[in-house]
Enzyme design. Structure first.
Site, mmCIF file in Angstrom:
data_model
loop_
_atom_site.group_PDB
_atom_site.id
_atom_site.type_symbol
_atom_site.label_atom_id
_atom_site.label_comp_id
_atom_site.label_asym_id
_atom_site.label_seq_id
_atom_site.Cartn_x
_atom_site.Cartn_y
_atom_site.Cartn_z
ATOM 1 N N TYR A 94 0.830 -1.207 0.000
ATOM 2 C CA TYR A 94 0.000 0.000 0.000
ATOM 3 C C TYR A 94 0.865 1.259 0.000
ATOM 4 O O TYR A 94 0.664 2.171 -0.817
ATOM 5 C CB TYR A 94 -0.924 -0.008 1.212
ATOM 6 C CG TYR A 94 -1.855 1.184 1.288
ATOM 7 C CD1 TYR A 94 -3.021 1.229 0.527
ATOM 8 C CD2 TYR A 94 -1.573 2.255 2.135
ATOM 9 C CE1 TYR A 94 -3.880 2.308 0.594
ATOM 10 C CE2 TYR A 94 -2.434 3.341 2.202
ATOM 11 C CZ TYR A 94 -3.585 3.364 1.443
ATOM 12 O OH TYR A 94 -4.433 4.452 1.509
ATOM 13 N N LYS A 107 1.168 4.100 -3.010
ATOM 14 C CA LYS A 107 0.818 5.502 -2.803
ATOM 15 C C LYS A 107 2.016 6.422 -3.005
ATOM 16 O O LYS A 107 1.865 7.558 -3.484
ATOM 17 C CB LYS A 107 0.214 5.695 -1.407
ATOM 18 C CG LYS A 107 -1.135 5.023 -1.218
ATOM 19 C CD LYS A 107 -2.172 5.525 -2.204
ATOM 20 C CE LYS A 107 -3.561 4.973 -1.905
ATOM 21 N NZ LYS A 107 -4.590 5.484 -2.854
#
Length: 254
Positions: free
Chosen positions: A159, A163
């Site tokens: 994640y 990002k």
């Protein structure tokens, strides 16, 4: 005098529109006067939301189901969204997934899916829709990233990597599309109290240490992020390009 936040008639694609933050973003944009193309995986959920927005705001709303883990679906979404209202003025790349894993437990399938949805899909949509916007001489791309893209978060290997990549992809979009009148910016919240946020952080004992690191002393509400998206989509941010707008109550300032 017309308000710079008046988005009446702007044509907007919102991905991940049916849950949590995406739903709030869609509602806030509809209230600002936008015509919306909404995308998520579930057609039924999309149609339910679309009908509610039409009833509440009288705006035009169309739905395009898509699985953004699939590159072909992503390309088809870009084409369908551009055709729906004869072009797009704003792209909101909101869709994202998180599968908490320790670094030592990461598996290829999870890594690939998280990177596909969180980074490849918004990159492809930004490229294809950004090109169409550039041909008209204007447009705004808003990528929903996360503080986890600039500050390491345990058990969020894929994640955080996705990002972080999205933050840099946003800057390259801004650099290359800016001369054609297309802006690209990102919004990076910390914990947002959507239904999922409530489930994960609703327990006071778990939330307290995290809240203690936020100078404002509380988590974000969906409207905090949605209002930031509206700002970046609007003419009020006409000179804002290549910026990451952090919505974290000062968490990353410490």
């Amino acid at each position: 005098m017309t308000s710079p936040f008046d988005l009446t008639g702007r044509r907007v694609l919102v991905t991940g529109a049916t849950q949590g933050l995406g739903s709030d973003v869609a509602r806030t944009l509809a209230a600002a006067g936008c015509d919306l193309v909404l995308s998520a995986r579930s057609r039924d959920a999309l149609e339910t939301l679309a009908q509610a927005l039409v009833t509440e705001h009288g705006t035009r709303v169309e739905v395009v189901p898509a699985d953004l883990a699939d590159a072909d679906d992503t390309g088809a979404l870009a084409a369908a969204a551009l055709a729906t209202f004869g072009g797009l003025d704003v792209l909101v790349n909101n869709a994202g997934i998180s599968v908490p894993q320790r670094v030592v437990d990461v598996d290829a399938a999870t890594w690939d899916r998280v990177l596909a949805v969180n980074l490849r899909a918004p990159a492809l949509l930004g490229s294809r829709i950004g090109r169409a916007m550039a041909e008209t001489g204007r447009g705004s791309i808003v990528n929903v990233s996360s503080v986890a893209g600039s500050l390491a978060l345990a058990e969020h290997f894929s994640y955080s990597a996705s990002k972080a990549g999205l933050l840099m992809a946003t800057k390259v979009l801004a650099l290359e599309l800016g001369p054609s009148g297309v802006r690209a910016n990102s919004v990076s919240p910390t914990v947002v109290m959507t239904e999922m946020g409530q489930r994960v952080w609703g327990e006071e004992a778990k939330a307290a240490p995290m809240i203690a690191r936020i100078p404002l002393g509380h988590f974000a509400q969906p409207s905090d992020v949605s209002n930031a998206v509206v700002y970046l989509a609007s003419d009020a941010s006409a000179m804002v390009n290549g910026v990451d707008l952090t919505v974290d109550g000062g968490f990353s300032a410490a």
